[in-house]
Design a protein around this motif. Structure first.
Motif, PDB file in Angstrom:
ATOM      1  N   TYR A   1     -35.671  58.240  43.229  1.00  0.00           N
ATOM      2  CA  TYR A   1     -34.981  57.369  44.162  1.00  0.00           C
ATOM      3  C   TYR A   1     -34.497  58.207  45.346  1.00  0.00           C
ATOM      4  CZ  TYR A   1     -34.417  53.759  40.536  1.00  0.00           C
ATOM      5  OH  TYR A   1     -34.632  52.800  39.578  1.00  0.00           O
TER       6      TYR A   1
ATOM      7  N   GLN B   1     -31.153  57.959  48.016  1.00  0.00           N
ATOM      8  CA  GLN B   1     -29.873  57.282  48.175  1.00  0.00           C
ATOM      9  C   GLN B   1     -29.383  57.504  49.581  1.00  0.00           C
ATOM     10  OE1 GLN B   1     -26.760  58.766  45.606  1.00  0.00           O
ATOM     11  NE2 GLN B   1     -25.405  57.044  46.008  1.00  0.00           N
TER      12      GLN B   1
ATOM     13  N   GLY C   1     -25.019  52.767  52.499  1.00  0.00           N
ATOM     14  CA  GLY C   1     -25.212  51.361  52.849  1.00  0.00           C
ATOM     15  C   GLY C   1     -26.503  50.754  52.339  1.00  0.00           C
ATOM     16  N   LEU C   2     -27.392  51.588  51.840  1.00  0.00           N
ATOM     17  CA  LEU C   2     -28.683  51.079  51.339  1.00  0.00           C
ATOM     18  C   LEU C   2     -28.806  51.225  49.828  1.00  0.00           C
ATOM     19  CD1 LEU C   2     -31.079  52.496  54.087  1.00  0.00           C
ATOM     20  CD2 LEU C   2     -30.167  50.166  53.890  1.00  0.00           C
ATOM     21  N   GLY C   3     -27.875  51.909  49.214  1.00  0.00           N
ATOM     22  CA  GLY C   3     -27.932  52.089  47.766  1.00  0.00           C
ATOM     23  C   GLY C   3     -29.065  53.004  47.360  1.00  0.00           C
ATOM     24  N   LEU C   4     -29.606  52.747  46.201  1.00  0.00           N
ATOM     25  CA  LEU C   4     -30.709  53.543  45.675  1.00  0.00           C
ATOM     26  C   LEU C   4     -32.004  52.764  45.878  1.00  0.00           C
ATOM     27  CD1 LEU C   4     -28.149  54.582  44.046  1.00  0.00           C
ATOM     28  CD2 LEU C   4     -29.797  55.294  42.327  1.00  0.00           C
TER      29      LEU C   4
ATOM     30  N   LEU D   1     -36.156  52.842  45.236  1.00  0.00           N
ATOM     31  CA  LEU D   1     -37.155  53.483  44.387  1.00  0.00           C
ATOM     32  C   LEU D   1     -38.336  53.938  45.213  1.00  0.00           C
ATOM     33  CD1 LEU D   1     -38.055  54.132  41.473  1.00  0.00           C
ATOM     34  CD2 LEU D   1     -39.169  51.884  41.467  1.00  0.00           C
TER      35      LEU D   1
ATOM     36  N   LEU E   1     -32.654  61.392  44.077  1.00  0.00           N
ATOM     37  CA  LEU E   1     -32.203  61.340  42.692  1.00  0.00           C
ATOM     38  C   LEU E   1     -33.381  61.108  41.764  1.00  0.00           C
ATOM     39  CD1 LEU E   1     -29.063  59.065  43.099  1.00  0.00           C
ATOM     40  CD2 LEU E   1     -29.080  61.506  42.698  1.00  0.00           C
TER      41      LEU E   1
ATOM     42  N   HIS F   1     -18.916  46.116  50.901  1.00  0.00           N
ATOM     43  CA  HIS F   1     -19.427  47.450  51.197  1.00  0.00           C
ATOM     44  C   HIS F   1     -18.351  48.495  50.898  1.00  0.00           C
ATOM     45  CE1 HIS F   1     -21.603  50.617  53.120  1.00  0.00           C
ATOM     46  NE2 HIS F   1     -20.674  50.804  54.022  1.00  0.00           N
TER      47      HIS F   1
ATOM     48  N   GLU G   1     -18.093  55.473  44.273  1.00  0.00           N
ATOM     49  CA  GLU G   1     -19.021  54.422  44.668  1.00  0.00           C
ATOM     50  C   GLU G   1     -19.550  53.752  43.402  1.00  0.00           C
ATOM     51  OE1 GLU G   1     -21.601  55.459  47.802  1.00  0.00           O
ATOM     52  OE2 GLU G   1     -22.008  53.336  48.203  1.00  0.00           O
TER      53      GLU G   1
ATOM     54  N   PHE H   1     -22.224  51.029  41.601  1.00  0.00           N
ATOM     55  CA  PHE H   1     -23.530  50.394  41.765  1.00  0.00           C
ATOM     56  C   PHE H   1     -23.802  49.448  40.603  1.00  0.00           C
ATOM     57  CE2 PHE H   1     -25.242  52.846  45.242  1.00  0.00           C
ATOM     58  CZ  PHE H   1     -24.559  54.055  45.170  1.00  0.00           C
TER      59      PHE H   1
ATOM     60  N   ASN I   1     -38.472  48.977  35.641  1.00  0.00           N
ATOM     61  CA  ASN I   1     -37.665  49.615  36.656  1.00  0.00           C
ATOM     62  C   ASN I   1     -36.284  48.994  36.705  1.00  0.00           C
ATOM     63  OD1 ASN I   1     -36.918  51.078  38.944  1.00  0.00           O
ATOM     64  ND2 ASN I   1     -37.581  49.441  40.282  1.00  0.00           N
TER      65      ASN I   1
ATOM     66  N   PHE J   1     -31.281  48.418  41.897  1.00  0.00           N
ATOM     67  CA  PHE J   1     -29.890  48.700  42.180  1.00  0.00           C
ATOM     68  C   PHE J   1     -29.391  47.877  43.358  1.00  0.00           C
ATOM     69  CE2 PHE J   1     -28.721  52.286  39.552  1.00  0.00           C
ATOM     70  CZ  PHE J   1     -29.944  52.737  39.109  1.00  0.00           C
ATOM     71  N   GLY J   2     -28.124  47.536  43.316  1.00  0.00           N
ATOM     72  CA  GLY J   2     -27.472  46.977  44.484  1.00  0.00           C
ATOM     73  C   GLY J   2     -27.176  48.075  45.490  1.00  0.00           C
ATOM     74  N   PRO J   3     -26.717  47.701  46.681  1.00  0.00           N
ATOM     75  CA  PRO J   3     -26.470  48.688  47.737  1.00  0.00           C
ATOM     76  C   PRO J   3     -25.233  49.552  47.505  1.00  0.00           C
ATOM     77  CG  PRO J   3     -25.831  46.522  48.475  1.00  0.00           C
ATOM     78  CD  PRO J   3     -26.482  46.335  47.147  1.00  0.00           C
ATOM     79  N   GLY J   4     -24.412  49.177  46.527  1.00  0.00           N
ATOM     80  CA  GLY J   4     -23.226  49.971  46.232  1.00  0.00           C
ATOM     81  C   GLY J   4     -21.983  49.441  46.926  1.00  0.00           C
TER      82      GLY J   4
END
Lengths: 112, 113
Positions: free
Chosen positions: A35, A37, A40-43, A45, A90, B9, B88, B90, B100, B103-106
């Motif tokens: 991934y 990271q 604002g976009l998170g993880l 793949l 990651l 956010h 943070e 997630f 798979n 994930f969300g954006p956090g």
């Protein structure tokens, strides 16, 4: 304890260089993932692998390739690094069934 | 395709305040749900997970989450946050036959002492 290790914590490379990021897990997991990271976009793949020599594209594979020659090792390759690939990378692994995900510490890559 | 959204956010709270972080996913079938936390400079760690059974799940460090299937939600809660909860968070989902995690954006949580 499951251990997922990544070859470098911090890496600085120049635009156009070929970059190798290595990931090793010690729990005989079938699945391994890369991934990136970004704030604002998170993880997101990049690629994943569910077996040796098998690979599947994730959501953002462009500009990346992977290699899985041994079960415990999953490598991410940036063929020609660009500044927009500056990010935290990651690695993760899991057993079949995806009932737990184990992350490595991350590699912060800066491309200048 | 599956997707995960997180409502906020950045959340800023004072110590002892109650916390609720929203998470919604878009998938109509069987799902497994997770919350991960990433403390500053540290690995992502599993906080809690839901596979089946009691929809109220308790995790580490006093966190809990409730799975509401009709709302496609898996909100994270803690009755009284501490400064050490600054991190943070997630939300993530896998499907029954998925290969798979999505994930969300956090959500960044800042707890003021």
């Amino acid at each position: 304890d499951v251990k997922v290790t990544q070859s470098s914590r911090y890496l600085v490379k120049r635009t156009g260089e070929k970059v190798f990021l290595e990931c090793v897990q010690d729990m005989d997991h079938e699945n391994m993932f890369w991934y990136r990271q970004d704030p604002g976009l998170g993880l997101r793949l990049i690629y994943f692998s569910y077996d040796v020599k098998m690979k599947e594209k994730g959501d953002i594979p462009e500009g990346y390739s992977v290699s899985r020659e041994k079960k415990e090792r999953f490598s991410l390759i940036l063929e020609s690094a660009s500044t927009n690939q500056t990010s935290m990378y990651l690695c993760a692994s899991s057993q079949t069934g995806l009932r737990g995900f184990y992350f490595g510490p991350g590699t912060r890559l800066t491309v200048t | 395709a599956q997707s995960v959204s997180q409502h906020n956010h950045h959340v800023i709270l004072s110590e002892a305040a109650s916390l609720e972080l929203g998470c919604n996913y878009s998938y109509g079938g069987t799902v497994n749900l997770f919350w991960y936390v990433q403390y500053p400079g540290q690995h992502l760690q599993l906080l809690l997970k839901y596979f089946s059974g009691d929809p109220l799940v308790k995790g580490i460090k006093g966190f809990e989450a409730e799975f509401i299937k009709s709302k496609f939600s898996f909100n994270l809660r803690k009755p009284s946050v501490q400064w050490s909860d600054t991190a943070e968070y997630f939300c993530a989902v896998t499907t029954g036959y998925g290969q798979n995690f999505v994930f969300g954006p956090g959500t960044r949580l800042s707890v003021l002492p």
